[in-house]
Design an enzyme around this catalytic site. Structure first.
Site, PDB file in Angstrom:
ATOM      1  N   ARG A   1       0.806  -1.211   0.000  1.00  0.00           N
ATOM      2  CA  ARG A   1       0.000   0.000   0.000  1.00  0.00           C
ATOM      3  C   ARG A   1       0.849   1.276   0.000  1.00  0.00           C
ATOM      4  O   ARG A   1       0.447   2.313  -0.515  1.00  0.00           O
ATOM      5  CB  ARG A   1      -0.908  -0.034   1.231  1.00  0.00           C
TER       6      ARG A   1
ATOM      7  N   ARG B   1      -8.375   1.524   3.979  1.00  0.00           N
ATOM      8  CA  ARG B   1      -7.222   2.428   3.857  1.00  0.00           C
ATOM      9  C   ARG B   1      -7.548   3.487   2.792  1.00  0.00           C
ATOM     10  O   ARG B   1      -7.042   3.437   1.666  1.00  0.00           O
ATOM     11  CB  ARG B   1      -5.955   1.643   3.452  1.00  0.00           C
TER      12      ARG B   1
ATOM     13  N   ASP C   1       1.267   1.016  15.275  1.00  0.00           N
ATOM     14  CA  ASP C   1       2.188  -0.046  14.846  1.00  0.00           C
ATOM     15  C   ASP C   1       2.846  -0.779  16.024  1.00  0.00           C
ATOM     16  O   ASP C   1       3.594  -1.735  15.815  1.00  0.00           O
ATOM     17  CB  ASP C   1       3.259   0.522  13.909  1.00  0.00           C
TER      18      ASP C   1
ATOM     19  N   ILE D   1      -6.635   4.645  15.434  1.00  0.00           N
ATOM     20  CA  ILE D   1      -6.169   4.900  14.065  1.00  0.00           C
ATOM     21  C   ILE D   1      -6.833   3.905  13.114  1.00  0.00           C
ATOM     22  O   ILE D   1      -7.398   4.291  12.099  1.00  0.00           O
ATOM     23  CB  ILE D   1      -4.621   4.768  13.957  1.00  0.00           C
TER      24      ILE D   1
ATOM     25  N   ARG E   1       8.218  -8.473   5.682  1.00  0.00           N
ATOM     26  CA  ARG E   1       7.923  -7.162   5.085  1.00  0.00           C
ATOM     27  C   ARG E   1       8.586  -6.022   5.858  1.00  0.00           C
ATOM     28  O   ARG E   1       8.863  -4.971   5.286  1.00  0.00           O
ATOM     29  CB  ARG E   1       6.412  -6.916   5.066  1.00  0.00           C
TER      30      ARG E   1
HETATM   31  N1  EPU Z   1      -6.961   8.094   6.419  1.00  0.00           N
HETATM   32  C1  EPU Z   1      -8.040   8.712   5.845  1.00  0.00           C
HETATM   33  N2  EPU Z   1      -7.884   9.272   4.602  1.00  0.00           N
HETATM   34  C2  EPU Z   1      -6.693   9.239   3.939  1.00  0.00           C
HETATM   35  C3  EPU Z   1      -5.585   8.618   4.543  1.00  0.00           C
HETATM   36  C4  EPU Z   1      -5.749   8.049   5.790  1.00  0.00           C
HETATM   37  O1  EPU Z   1      -9.124   8.774   6.422  1.00  0.00           O
HETATM   38  O2  EPU Z   1      -6.631   9.775   2.841  1.00  0.00           O
HETATM   39  C5  EPU Z   1      -7.108   7.496   7.755  1.00  0.00           C
HETATM   40  C6  EPU Z   1      -6.710   6.019   7.788  1.00  0.00           C
HETATM   41  O3  EPU Z   1      -7.790   5.207   7.422  1.00  0.00           O
HETATM   42  C7  EPU Z   1      -6.296   5.855   9.225  1.00  0.00           C
HETATM   43  C8  EPU Z   1      -5.644   7.183   9.566  1.00  0.00           C
HETATM   44  O4  EPU Z   1      -6.154   8.117   8.604  1.00  0.00           O
HETATM   45  O5  EPU Z   1      -7.445   5.717  10.037  1.00  0.00           O
HETATM   46  C9  EPU Z   1      -4.135   7.187   9.513  1.00  0.00           C
HETATM   47  O6  EPU Z   1      -3.675   6.635   8.287  1.00  0.00           O
HETATM   48  P1  EPU Z   1      -2.336   7.107   7.588  1.00  0.00           P
HETATM   49  O7  EPU Z   1      -2.665   7.755   6.298  1.00  0.00           O
HETATM   50  O8  EPU Z   1      -1.546   7.930   8.571  1.00  0.00           O
HETATM   51  O9  EPU Z   1      -1.619   5.737   7.303  1.00  0.00           O
HETATM   52  P2  EPU Z   1      -0.591   5.472   6.129  1.00  0.00           P
HETATM   53  O10 EPU Z   1       0.165   6.699   5.885  1.00  0.00           O
HETATM   54  O11 EPU Z   1      -1.271   4.820   5.010  1.00  0.00           O
HETATM   55  C10 EPU Z   1       1.437   4.791   7.645  1.00  0.00           C
HETATM   56  C11 EPU Z   1       2.290   3.578   7.871  1.00  0.00           C
HETATM   57  C12 EPU Z   1       1.492   2.505   8.608  1.00  0.00           C
HETATM   58  C13 EPU Z   1       0.997   3.097   9.918  1.00  0.00           C
HETATM   59  C14 EPU Z   1       0.181   4.365   9.663  1.00  0.00           C
HETATM   60  C15 EPU Z   1      -0.280   5.082  10.917  1.00  0.00           C
HETATM   61  C16 EPU Z   1       3.801   3.585   5.983  1.00  0.00           C
HETATM   62  C17 EPU Z   1       4.252   2.919   4.746  1.00  0.00           C
HETATM   63  N3  EPU Z   1       2.755   3.047   6.589  1.00  0.00           N
HETATM   64  O12 EPU Z   1       0.357   4.375   6.807  1.00  0.00           O
HETATM   65  O13 EPU Z   1       2.419   1.455   8.879  1.00  0.00           O
HETATM   66  O14 EPU Z   1       0.214   2.162  10.607  1.00  0.00           O
HETATM   67  O15 EPU Z   1       0.979   5.307   8.890  1.00  0.00           O
HETATM   68  O16 EPU Z   1       0.804   5.450  11.691  1.00  0.00           O
HETATM   69  O17 EPU Z   1       4.378   4.565   6.415  1.00  0.00           O
HETATM   70  C18 EPU Z   1       3.135  -0.740   9.341  1.00  0.00           C
HETATM   71  O18 EPU Z   1       4.304  -0.337   9.241  1.00  0.00           O
HETATM   72  O19 EPU Z   1       2.848  -1.875   9.806  1.00  0.00           O
HETATM   73  C19 EPU Z   1       2.043   0.136   8.930  1.00  0.00           C
HETATM   74  C20 EPU Z   1       0.810  -0.312   8.662  1.00  0.00           C
END
Ligand code: EPU
Length: 422
Positions: free
Chosen positions: A92, A121, A307, A329, A399
């Site tokens: 993702r 997501r 995480d 989250i 991963r």
């Molecule tokens: N969200 C929205 N709209 C968006 C984007 C996110 O509503 O456009 C919501 C998500 O559904 C969630 C919250 O906002 O409820 C936070 O999501 P975020 O966008 O911050 O997550 P991400 O950027 O997709 C990264 C990490 C994840 C980690 C999350 C939260 C990376 C590659 N991934 O994901 O890491 O859990 O931030 O800290 O940086 C992991 O490493 O195991 C992992 C899942």
């Protein structure tokens, strides 16, 4: 497919090195595309998500030299800004190509990433951000199509129902580096990985202020150059070993670690009674007394990270008393609960909260990993369970944890990787 066999009951002791941050490596590797010049990224963890990322960089036309923990990217040959489903579906994090491709080529076509086992997501905040910078975005046939003649700076509020977005902030910040004029991101993610990305962009020549705060200001520049950059250590990997040390009544020293990155993790572990001290840039984790149950709520940084929620739950499973863990989250990120229960844990799920009734002991069992962090929690539970625990579907751990088995063995754990012939 491989499985891990963990023999419980061994105390962890010794010194451990932490790898570079996986969640900083992904947007930073994508950010190399903002320039036509080569970049060199060091301290990159050797984990499956990075291998996927390198595959994507190559498939887009970059020349990549990946050797050990260093990735050299020459993006001068990239012509076609299209990221197909078969690449995006495996990781993702690849959504973070949207901003760099759009900023450099004026267009990007990135497959919509879809949900995953930890819950929905969405990417609405990413799209809101690039639209505010002037891009026209349509969603067709499972793809996000973004186009822009000239990116223009704007003031953008990037908050959703669950707070800020890590990769949403990354995408908008990367796009804004090449926009005309000033961009302000309000409710920006404050995670150390976003600060790391910002520091890399600054090394490329971007003008960014306010990193680490909820308001980031970016003054667009005409072009960026390549840069050489070394990633920060992985705070989630470190947190996993800190919790492992606490669970096994261990005495583990984590090398080159900075406690300032831990926010609420430090606070909560100290509240339970884990002793964490820092000396000469090393962090020592000890546990001598009986731990106390705590209430933990996951929140954006510096709150307790989602995480580390599963790993913290594994710890709470063996702390007598009632702990409450609330996931703010990803409210559905509880796939590990049923597997921990198979090991004798007493956990009740109430909506986004898990009520954990700590037991004196867990009992080894065959368990199935469902995502990266859930798998880590099962390994930790296996370290203290009576008898053997077999954690299948190890590819989840591959991963995001570099050399997990070797690192745990070095600390005295009895753990091995085997072919799963079931
Ligand atoms: N969200 C929205 N709209 C968006 C984007 C996110 O509503 O456009 C919501 C998500 O559904 C969630 C919250 O906002 O409820 C936070 O999501 P975020 O966008 O911050 O997550 P991400 O950027 O997709 C990264 C990490 C994840 C980690 C999350 C939260 C990376 C590659 N991934 O994901 O890491 O859990 O931030 O800290 O940086 C992991 O490493 O195991 C992992 C899942």
């Amino acid at each position: 497919m491989d499985k891990l066999v963990v023999e419980g009951g061994n105390r962890l002791e010794g010194v451990i090195d932490i790898s570079g941050a996986k969640n900083a490596s992904l947007p930073i590797l994508a950010a190399t595309f903002l320039s036509k010049e080569p970049s060199v990224i060091k301290n990159v963890p050797q984990v499956a998500d990075v291998f996927t990322m390198v595959k994507i960089l190559k498939s887009l036309g970059a020349k990549v030299n990946h050797s050990g923990n260093t990735v050299e990217v020459d993006p001068s040959g990239v012509r076609n800004p299209v990221l197909p489903y078969k690449l995006v579906s495996t990781m993702r994090g690849s959504i973070c190509f949207l901003g760099p491709l759009l900023a450099r080529f004026g267009k990007a076509q990135v497959s919509f990433p879809g949900g995953c086992v930890i819950g929905p997501r969405p990417i609405d905040l990413h799209l809101k951000g690039v639209r505010a910078l002037g891009a026209e975005v349509t969603l067709e046939h499972g793809y996000v199509n973004a186009r822009v003649k000239k990116l223009k700076g704007a003031r953008i509020y990037l908050g959703g129902a669950f707070g800020s977005s890590v990769l949403g902030t990354a995408n908008v910040m990367m796009t804004a580096t090449l926009a005309q004029g000033k961009t302000v991101i309000d409710n920006a993610a404050c995670e150390p990985e976003i600060v790391d990305l910002g520091n890399f962009l600054k090394k490329m020549g971007a003008k960014i202020e306010g990193l680490g705060s909820p308001s980031i200001e970016i003054e667009g520049v005409r072009k960026l150059s390549g840069a050489t950059y070394s990633l920060i250590p992985d705070r989630i990997e470190a947190g996993t070993y800190i919790i492992a040390s606490a669970m096994t009544r261990g005495d583990v020293t984590i090398k080159n670690m900075n406690l300032t990155m831990f926010g609420a993790v430090l606070d909560k572990l100290k509240e339970t009674g884990v002793m964490i001290t820092e000396k000469n840039g090393n962090v020592r984790v000890r546990r001598e007394k009986v731990l106390k149950p705590v209430s933990v709520t996951t929140l954006p940084y510096p709150g307790f990270p989602t995480d580390l929620q599963a790993q913290m739950m594994a710890l709470m499973c063996i702390v007598p008393g009632i702990s409450v863990i609330t996931e703010k989250i990803y409210p559905e990120r509880f796939m590990h609960v049923s597997e921990l229960s198979r090991m004798g844990a007493n956990i009740i799920l109430e909506g986004p909260s898990a009520i954990v009734s700590g037991q004196k002991r867990l009992s080894g069992a065959p368990v199935m990993a469902s995502d990266l962090r859930a798998s880590a929690a099962l390994v930790l539970a296996g370290l203290v369970a009576e008898g053997n625990t077999e954690v299948s579907r190890v590819y989840h751990l591959d991963r995001g944890y570099e050399n997990l088995v070797a690192k745990l063995q070095k600390l005295g754990a009895k753990i091995r990787r085997e072919k799963d012939i079931r």
